[in-house]
Write an enzyme that holds these catalytic residues in place. Structure first.
Site, PDB file in Angstrom:
ATOM      1  N   CYS A  73       3.565   4.459  -5.272  1.00  0.00           N
ATOM      2  CA  CYS A  73       3.604   5.620  -4.500  1.00  0.00           C
ATOM      3  C   CYS A  73       3.885   5.299  -3.045  1.00  0.00           C
ATOM      4  CB  CYS A  73       2.109   6.124  -4.139  1.00  0.00           C
ATOM      5  SG  CYS A  73       0.833   5.084  -3.742  1.00  0.00           S
TER       6      CYS A  73
HETATM    7  N1  LIG Z   1      -3.755   6.529  -7.887  1.00  0.00           N
HETATM    8  C1  LIG Z   1      -2.540   6.380  -7.380  1.00  0.00           C
HETATM    9  O1  LIG Z   1      -2.132   7.197  -6.318  1.00  0.00           O
HETATM   10  C2  LIG Z   1      -1.125   5.587  -8.029  1.00  0.00           C
HETATM   11  C3  LIG Z   1      -0.219   5.914  -7.754  1.00  0.00           C
HETATM   12  C4  LIG Z   1       0.917   5.162  -8.296  1.00  0.00           C
HETATM   13  C5  LIG Z   1       0.629   4.423  -9.556  1.00  0.00           C
HETATM   14  N2  LIG Z   1      -0.638   4.088  -9.754  1.00  0.00           N
HETATM   15  C6  LIG Z   1      -0.799   3.153 -10.870  1.00  0.00           C
HETATM   16  O2  LIG Z   1      -1.144   3.960 -11.949  1.00  0.00           O
HETATM   17  C7  LIG Z   1      -2.329   3.115 -12.689  1.00  0.00           C
HETATM   18  C8  LIG Z   1      -3.491   4.156 -12.928  1.00  0.00           C
HETATM   19  O3  LIG Z   1      -3.781   4.192 -11.829  1.00  0.00           O
HETATM   20  P1  LIG Z   1      -4.956   5.213 -11.542  1.00  0.00           P
HETATM   21  O4  LIG Z   1      -5.344   5.628 -10.250  1.00  0.00           O
HETATM   22  O5  LIG Z   1      -5.389   6.506 -12.289  1.00  0.00           O
HETATM   23  O6  LIG Z   1      -6.207   4.083 -11.777  1.00  0.00           O
HETATM   24  P2  LIG Z   1      -7.738   4.236 -12.596  1.00  0.00           P
HETATM   25  O7  LIG Z   1      -8.256   5.669 -12.012  1.00  0.00           O
HETATM   26  O8  LIG Z   1      -8.597   3.226 -12.138  1.00  0.00           O
HETATM   27  O9  LIG Z   1      -7.450   4.565 -14.007  1.00  0.00           O
HETATM   28  C9  LIG Z   1      -7.074   3.505 -14.669  1.00  0.00           C
HETATM   29  C10 LIG Z   1      -7.655   3.746 -16.351  1.00  0.00           C
HETATM   30  O10 LIG Z   1      -7.050   2.565 -17.086  1.00  0.00           O
HETATM   31  C11 LIG Z   1      -8.129   2.258 -18.190  1.00  0.00           C
HETATM   32  N3  LIG Z   1      -8.538   0.847 -18.272  1.00  0.00           N
HETATM   33  C12 LIG Z   1      -8.832   0.161 -17.071  1.00  0.00           C
HETATM   34  N4  LIG Z   1      -8.980  -1.134 -17.297  1.00  0.00           N
HETATM   35  C13 LIG Z   1      -8.185  -1.207 -18.780  1.00  0.00           C
HETATM   36  C14 LIG Z   1      -8.100  -2.179 -19.747  1.00  0.00           C
HETATM   37  N5  LIG Z   1      -8.099  -3.506 -19.376  1.00  0.00           N
HETATM   38  N6  LIG Z   1      -7.305  -2.114 -20.744  1.00  0.00           N
HETATM   39  C15 LIG Z   1      -7.328  -0.619 -21.134  1.00  0.00           C
HETATM   40  N7  LIG Z   1      -7.216   0.429 -20.288  1.00  0.00           N
HETATM   41  C16 LIG Z   1      -7.874   0.026 -19.145  1.00  0.00           C
HETATM   42  C17 LIG Z   1      -9.372   3.306 -17.806  1.00  0.00           C
HETATM   43  O11 LIG Z   1      -9.357   4.478 -18.636  1.00  0.00           O
HETATM   44  P3  LIG Z   1     -10.390   4.576 -19.864  1.00  0.00           P
HETATM   45  O12 LIG Z   1     -11.766   4.078 -19.139  1.00  0.00           O
HETATM   46  O13 LIG Z   1     -10.402   6.158 -20.088  1.00  0.00           O
HETATM   47  O14 LIG Z   1      -9.748   3.758 -20.833  1.00  0.00           O
HETATM   48  C18 LIG Z   1      -9.098   3.614 -16.247  1.00  0.00           C
HETATM   49  O15 LIG Z   1      -9.706   4.865 -15.881  1.00  0.00           O
HETATM   50  C19 LIG Z   1      -2.421   1.878 -12.232  1.00  0.00           C
HETATM   51  O16 LIG Z   1      -1.637   1.015 -12.479  1.00  0.00           O
HETATM   52  C20 LIG Z   1      -1.980   2.061 -10.562  1.00  0.00           C
HETATM   53  O17 LIG Z   1      -1.627   1.156  -9.969  1.00  0.00           O
HETATM   54  C21 LIG Z   1      -1.589   4.744  -9.179  1.00  0.00           C
END
Ligand SMILES: NC(=O)c1ccc[n+]([C@@H]2O[C@H](COP(=O)([O-])OP(=O)(O)OC[C@H]3O[C@@H](n4cnc5c(N)ncnc54)[C@H](OP(=O)(O)O)[C@@H]3O)[C@@H](O)[C@H]2O)c1
Length: 331
Positions: free
Chosen positions: A138
């Site tokens: 981001c």
């Molecule tokens: N938040 C932001 O603003 C943002 C911006 C750009 C990029 N990102 C990137 O996008 C990705 C997701 O971000 P997020 O903010 O949505 O994170 P999040 O809220 O922590 O969600 C990640 C999801 O991944 C799943 N997960 C976690 N550990 C796992 C594992 N070991 N194996 C398989 N699934 C797993 C879980 O879903 P389930 O429990 O439903 O399986 C978890 O809810 C990250 O890599 C982050 O760096 C985030």
């Protein structure tokens, strides 16, 4: 084209934004969500949730990986090998191998630099027909959009300094502690004084375009917002303000989501909330020989889910803005 898309990491924040945006995409007829605990995930009615393991057996035209970097890398390897188109929202494919290992601390780094970097405005041609897209971070999206016009013109210095301010959704749903309302409200603070992974990403993409090593010192801050970020970059530059402004206007002319603001207007998180829009402003302090470049975007919009869908559109040959022209907040 009727499209079936899959979203892995269904309970996370970026996935939630994908579900919201995909629900109004005219070509997406089916959205499948994959979660490690499907029974625990409340999702909107148009989304069917399935066990995570089924992702690898079931077909989909495009798979969005909204997972931690190591999990996304493992999943992408298997999905790409079986012919799927994958858009990775994590940092798992944004950096070359050695740098990925150093920045993310993951021992497994094979092919890390082999995906196309999905900063749409700068990689449209490379995205067409790709199978694996590294969706940018981001903060990296905002900073790279600010620095690349200078890099492309041979105007970038060797070094720049940047600060960022973002809301708490940037940390993901799993994070607690200082991200809980009781600790986050009425609180603004820096949180990673050096070594934020997005600085490495920006150094790579800007250095490659400039054809020289480029260094960025970046410090992010947290503000009591749920979503949105602003970043401000300072760098030595002696250029007429009108020339600098014209450079950005020309470079982003025809890019529907990049709005270069006229002098006197400042980027605001409120203006980009819930959209795929980035607001940019540039100025020159001629007395001191410094340029200031500043941008606002929604970390879950252009910073994650919005740009991922923009990349899907370009990759599949659809109009870039398809499904993403959402109204902005005026007040
Ligand atoms: N938040 C932001 O603003 C943002 C911006 C750009 C990029 N990102 C990137 O996008 C990705 C997701 O971000 P997020 O903010 O949505 O994170 P999040 O809220 O922590 O969600 C990640 C999801 O991944 C799943 N997960 C976690 N550990 C796992 C594992 N070991 N194996 C398989 N699934 C797993 C879980 O879903 P389930 O429990 O439903 O399986 C978890 O809810 C990250 O890599 C982050 O760096 C985030």
């Amino acid at each position: 084209v009727p499209l079936t898309v899959a979203v892995a990491g269904a309970s996370g924040y970026a996935a939630a934004e994908l579900f919201r945006l995909l629900s109004v995409h005219p070509d997406v007829t089916e959205v499948r969500a994959y979660s490690r605990r499907p029974e625990a995930v409340p999702l909107p009615g148009h989304v069917q949730v399935r066990p995570y393991g089924d992702l690898f057996a079931e077909g989909a035209d495009v798979v969005f990986l909204s997972l931690p970097a190591d999990a996304a890398r493992a999943a992408a390897k298997e999905l790409v090998a079986s012919g799927r188109v994958v858009i990775d929202l994590s940092g798992g494919h944004r950096l070359p191998e050695a740098r990925y290992r150093a920045v993310y601390g993951d021992a497994e780094s094979e092919g890390a630099g082999q995906a196309v970097y999905g900063l749409t405005e700068w990689f449209r041609d490379e995205l067409k027909g790709q199978r694996l897209v590294a969706n940018p971070g981001c903060y990296a999206t905002a900073m790279a959009l600010l620095l690349l016009p200078l890099a492309a013109e041979g105007l970038i210095p060797d070094f720049a300094v940047a600060d960022g301010i973002s809301g708490h959704s940037g940390a993901g749903r799993a994070e607690k502690g200082r991200h809980l309302l009781a600790e986050a409200s009425e609180d603004v603070s820096p949180y990673r004084l050096t070594g934020h992974p997005h600085a490495a990403e920006v150094e790579e993409v800007v250095g490659a375009r400039a054809g020289k090593a480029f260094r960025l010192h970046f410090t992010p801050h947290l503000a009591p917002l749920s979503r949105g970020l602003v970043t401000t970059i300072h760098l030595p530059l002696d250029l007429a303000p009108e020339r600098l402004a014209a450079l950005y206007q020309e470079r982003y002319h025809g890019s529907p989501f990049v709005q270069v603001l006229p002098p006197g207007q400042d980027p605001r998180t409120r203006h980009v909330l819930g959209t795929n829009v980035v607001e940019l402003a540039v100025a020159v302090d001629r007395e001191r020989g410094f340029a200031v470049l500043t941008a606002a975007l929604d970390n879950l919009g252009k910073g994650a889910a919005g740009q991922a869908i923009q990349n899907m559109n370009v990759l599949l040959g659809l109009p870039e803005e398809r499904g993403l022209l959402l109204p902005t907040f005026a007040v």
